[in-house]
Design a protein around this motif. Structure first.
Motif, PDB file in Angstrom:
ATOM      1  N   GLN A 160      19.133  17.957 -18.871  1.00  0.00           N
ATOM      2  CA  GLN A 160      20.482  17.499 -18.561  1.00  0.00           C
ATOM      3  C   GLN A 160      21.412  18.651 -18.190  1.00  0.00           C
ATOM      4  N   SER A 161      20.998  19.883 -18.511  1.00  0.00           N
ATOM      5  CA  SER A 161      21.823  21.046 -18.175  1.00  0.00           C
ATOM      6  C   SER A 161      21.515  21.602 -16.789  1.00  0.00           C
ATOM      7  N   ILE A 162      20.544  21.015 -16.107  1.00  0.00           N
ATOM      8  CA  ILE A 162      20.223  21.438 -14.739  1.00  0.00           C
ATOM      9  C   ILE A 162      21.166  20.720 -13.784  1.00  0.00           C
ATOM     10  N   ILE A 163      21.837  21.463 -12.913  1.00  0.00           N
ATOM     11  CA  ILE A 163      22.805  20.820 -12.019  1.00  0.00           C
ATOM     12  C   ILE A 163      22.093  19.858 -11.067  1.00  0.00           C
ATOM     13  N   PRO A 164      22.740  18.735 -10.727  1.00  0.00           N
ATOM     14  CA  PRO A 164      22.107  17.687  -9.917  1.00  0.00           C
ATOM     15  C   PRO A 164      21.564  18.182  -8.582  1.00  0.00           C
ATOM     16  N   THR A 165      22.242  19.151  -7.958  1.00  0.00           N
ATOM     17  CA  THR A 165      21.774  19.623  -6.651  1.00  0.00           C
ATOM     18  C   THR A 165      20.424  20.324  -6.750  1.00  0.00           C
ATOM     19  N   ILE A 166      20.151  20.946  -7.879  1.00  0.00           N
ATOM     20  CA  ILE A 166      18.837  21.562  -8.086  1.00  0.00           C
ATOM     21  C   ILE A 166      17.798  20.487  -8.393  1.00  0.00           C
ATOM     22  N   ARG A 167      18.161  19.575  -9.281  1.00  0.00           N
ATOM     23  CA  ARG A 167      17.213  18.506  -9.658  1.00  0.00           C
ATOM     24  C   ARG A 167      16.761  17.709  -8.438  1.00  0.00           C
ATOM     25  N   SER A 168      17.704  17.449  -7.529  1.00  0.00           N
ATOM     26  CA  SER A 168      17.388  16.604  -6.377  1.00  0.00           C
ATOM     27  C   SER A 168      16.438  17.281  -5.396  1.00  0.00           C
ATOM     28  N   ARG A 169      16.287  18.597  -5.496  1.00  0.00           N
ATOM     29  CA  ARG A 169      15.429  19.329  -4.568  1.00  0.00           C
ATOM     30  C   ARG A 169      14.085  19.724  -5.180  1.00  0.00           C
ATOM     31  N   CYS A 170      13.833  19.244  -6.387  1.00  0.00           N
ATOM     32  CA  CYS A 170      12.567  19.557  -7.069  1.00  0.00           C
ATOM     33  C   CYS A 170      11.762  18.287  -7.314  1.00  0.00           C
ATOM     34  N   GLN A 171      10.454  18.439  -7.379  1.00  0.00           N
ATOM     35  CA  GLN A 171       9.628  17.348  -7.883  1.00  0.00           C
ATOM     36  C   GLN A 171       9.666  17.455  -9.405  1.00  0.00           C
ATOM     37  N   ILE A 172      10.220  16.443 -10.026  1.00  0.00           N
ATOM     38  CA  ILE A 172      10.413  16.480 -11.476  1.00  0.00           C
ATOM     39  C   ILE A 172       9.175  15.931 -12.176  1.00  0.00           C
ATOM     40  N   ILE A 173       8.685  16.700 -13.138  1.00  0.00           N
ATOM     41  CA  ILE A 173       7.536  16.281 -13.927  1.00  0.00           C
ATOM     42  C   ILE A 173       7.952  16.268 -15.397  1.00  0.00           C
ATOM     43  N   ASP A 174       7.972  15.070 -15.973  1.00  0.00           N
ATOM     44  CA  ASP A 174       8.347  14.917 -17.376  1.00  0.00           C
ATOM     45  C   ASP A 174       7.125  15.126 -18.255  1.00  0.00           C
ATOM     46  N   LEU A 175       7.251  16.028 -19.220  1.00  0.00           N
ATOM     47  CA  LEU A 175       6.175  16.270 -20.170  1.00  0.00           C
ATOM     48  C   LEU A 175       6.465  15.497 -21.452  1.00  0.00           C
ATOM     49  N   GLN A 176       5.491  14.754 -21.896  1.00  0.00           N
ATOM     50  CA  GLN A 176       5.682  13.890 -23.049  1.00  0.00           C
ATOM     51  C   GLN A 176       5.627  14.688 -24.354  1.00  0.00           C
ATOM     52  N   PRO A 177       6.414  14.267 -25.372  1.00  0.00           N
ATOM     53  CA  PRO A 177       6.328  14.927 -26.686  1.00  0.00           C
ATOM     54  C   PRO A 177       4.908  14.831 -27.229  1.00  0.00           C
ATOM     55  N   LEU A 178       4.495  15.854 -27.945  1.00  0.00           N
ATOM     56  CA  LEU A 178       3.161  15.841 -28.517  1.00  0.00           C
ATOM     57  C   LEU A 178       3.071  14.815 -29.637  1.00  0.00           C
ATOM     58  N   ASN A 179       1.895  14.234 -29.796  1.00  0.00           N
ATOM     59  CA  ASN A 179       1.654  13.298 -30.893  1.00  0.00           C
ATOM     60  C   ASN A 179       1.662  14.085 -32.202  1.00  0.00           C
ATOM     61  N   PRO A 180       2.630  13.826 -33.112  1.00  0.00           N
ATOM     62  CA  PRO A 180       2.729  14.642 -34.332  1.00  0.00           C
ATOM     63  C   PRO A 180       1.490  14.557 -35.211  1.00  0.00           C
ATOM     64  N   LEU A 181       0.864  13.381 -35.273  1.00  0.00           N
ATOM     65  CA  LEU A 181      -0.331  13.243 -36.105  1.00  0.00           C
ATOM     66  C   LEU A 181      -1.487  14.065 -35.551  1.00  0.00           C
ATOM     67  N   HIS A 182      -1.608  14.074 -34.212  1.00  0.00           N
ATOM     68  CA  HIS A 182      -2.652  14.874 -33.574  1.00  0.00           C
ATOM     69  C   HIS A 182      -2.390  16.363 -33.813  1.00  0.00           C
ATOM     70  N   PHE A 183      -1.128  16.751 -33.731  1.00  0.00           N
ATOM     71  CA  PHE A 183      -0.764  18.149 -33.937  1.00  0.00           C
ATOM     72  C   PHE A 183      -1.000  18.554 -35.394  1.00  0.00           C
ATOM     73  N   GLN A 184      -0.660  17.672 -36.318  1.00  0.00           N
ATOM     74  CA  GLN A 184      -0.886  17.961 -37.733  1.00  0.00           C
ATOM     75  C   GLN A 184      -2.372  18.144 -38.023  1.00  0.00           C
ATOM     76  N   LYS A 185      -3.195  17.353 -37.379  1.00  0.00           N
ATOM     77  CA  LYS A 185      -4.644  17.489 -37.567  1.00  0.00           C
ATOM     78  C   LYS A 185      -5.117  18.851 -37.055  1.00  0.00           C
ATOM     79  N   GLN A 186      -4.582  19.278 -35.908  1.00  0.00           N
ATOM     80  CA  GLN A 186      -4.914  20.591 -35.376  1.00  0.00           C
ATOM     81  C   GLN A 186      -4.552  21.687 -36.369  1.00  0.00           C
ATOM     82  N   LEU A 187      -3.373  21.542 -36.988  1.00  0.00           N
ATOM     83  CA  LEU A 187      -2.918  22.540 -37.950  1.00  0.00           C
ATOM     84  C   LEU A 187      -3.801  22.556 -39.197  1.00  0.00           C
ATOM     85  N   MET A 188      -4.179  21.375 -39.668  1.00  0.00           N
ATOM     86  CA  MET A 188      -5.053  21.319 -40.845  1.00  0.00           C
ATOM     87  C   MET A 188      -6.438  21.863 -40.522  1.00  0.00           C
ATOM     88  N   ASP A 189      -6.895  21.622 -39.302  1.00  0.00           N
ATOM     89  CA  ASP A 189      -8.181  22.198 -38.873  1.00  0.00           C
ATOM     90  C   ASP A 189      -8.107  23.719 -38.844  1.00  0.00           C
TER      91      ASP A 189
END
Length: 329
Positions: free
Chosen positions: A151-180
């Motif tokens: 939201q802090s990226i000015i609209p003129t920059i956003r409109s000239r980029c291909q935007i790729i949204d990265l999804q939040p990591l699954n906390p349970l999957h991440f917790q398993k990685q940490l326990m491993d």
């Protein structure tokens, strides 16, 4: 995440969009990768840069073994440029230097890649300056902009980029990685609430400074409910000396935020989502009796405001003193 197949396991949509565009020869001149810390922005940027330069790609997968891939991985390729904030922001001087690079041909090919970390920290002048490249792109130049706060990226920059949204990591999957990796279940739960970065979480778990920070946080929360008249003295004698740097204080704020959120969850009978305290913790029960739901909501809001003040460069000691008074009221 060192291969596109590994990226696909965590960020399937991002992996599909980028690899498909590469296979079809339709790589965008500018990408905006937006997502929380630890969601893979830098790893994806690195992979894309390698795939663009590597002479031995297979289905958009770089070989990882050639001299070009190794130099990009180590940050030593002359045609792959990383730009990151100097202090709190990316300044116009940095973009001016980048523009000079635009005028030169690639040292080893006509291809050039610019990766801009913390793109949301571009000053307004720097952001307007970068628009020149985005408006008049070279066919062989690719910009990759990374941000935690789109939201802090000015609209003129956003409109000239291909935007790729990265999804939040699954906390349970991440917790398993940490326990491993050797963390206890309780520590894995806490670390997954603080960061999405595996290496960072493991490092914090083994860090004596962090262990002491966690202890101080529990003591402070306990003092608010059991001995509030001495809290201000405790802040100056113990808290501020330990959290000396701004980044450390931000981490302390995060720990406080989680602790008070646990209390609210206890009120709401959501004990299974707590990360700092256990359900049968006597300290938690005592604190919950002292703080009402309404008060806890106000405290959480005050901590978020305090974190924002730190970002605006308000003096850390003053921020902590004000927060302490707000919690005591």
């Amino acid at each position: 995440m060192k291969t596109w197949s590994e990226v696909a396991q965590v960020q399937p949509l991002a992996s599909k969009i980028i690899t498909n565009s590469m296979k079809k020869g339709r790589v965008s001149h500018a990408y905006l990768l937006q997502g929380e810390r630890g969601t893979g922005k830098e790893e994806i940027s690195l992979l894309l840069a390698m795939a663009l330069f590597c002479k031995h790609t297979s289905d958009a997968e770089p070989c990882h073994d050639c001299n070009t891939c190794k130099r990009i991985t180590s940050g030593n390729h002359p045609d792959v440029h990383w730009i990151e904030p100097e202090g709190q922001s990316i300044k116009i001087e940095q973009i001016k230097n980048l523009q000079k690079e635009f005028t030169y041909s690639g040292l080893e090919s006509n291809q050039k890649v610019y990766i801009i970390k913390g793109a949301d920290t571009l000053t307004l002048n720097a952001a307007n300056r970068i628009l020149k490249f985005l408006e008049e792109p070279s066919k062989k130049t690719t910009a990759i902009m990374l941000t935690d706060n789109s939201q802090s990226i000015i609209p003129t920059i956003r409109s000239r980029c291909q935007i790729i949204d990265l999804q939040p990591l699954n906390p349970l999957h991440f917790q398993k990685q940490l326990m491993d990796a050797g963390l206890t279940e309780a520590n894995a739960r806490l670390m997954s609430a603080l960061t999405n970065n595996l290496d960072e979480a493991i490092a914090w778990n083994e860090d004596e400074w962090f262990a002491e920070a966690r202890k101080l946080m529990v003591q402070l929360v306990e003092m608010f409910s059991s001995n509030p008249n001495d809290v201000y003295l405790y802040i100056h004698n113990h808290w501020i000396p330990h959290f000396k740097e701004k980044k450390q204080l931000e981490q302390g704020m995060d720990l406080l935020l989680l602790a008070f959120r646990d209390m609210l969850y206890y009120h709401l009978e959501k004990g299974e989502t707590m990360v700092v305290f256990q359900k049968d913790d006597e300290k938690l029960e005592m604190a919950v009796m002292y703080f009402s739901q309404e008060k806890l909501m106000a405290i959480l809001h005050a901590i978020l405001q305090a974190k924002q003040k730190l970002k605006l460069n308000v003096h850390p000691t003053l921020v902590m003193e004000q927060l302490t008074l707000q919690i005591k009221r």
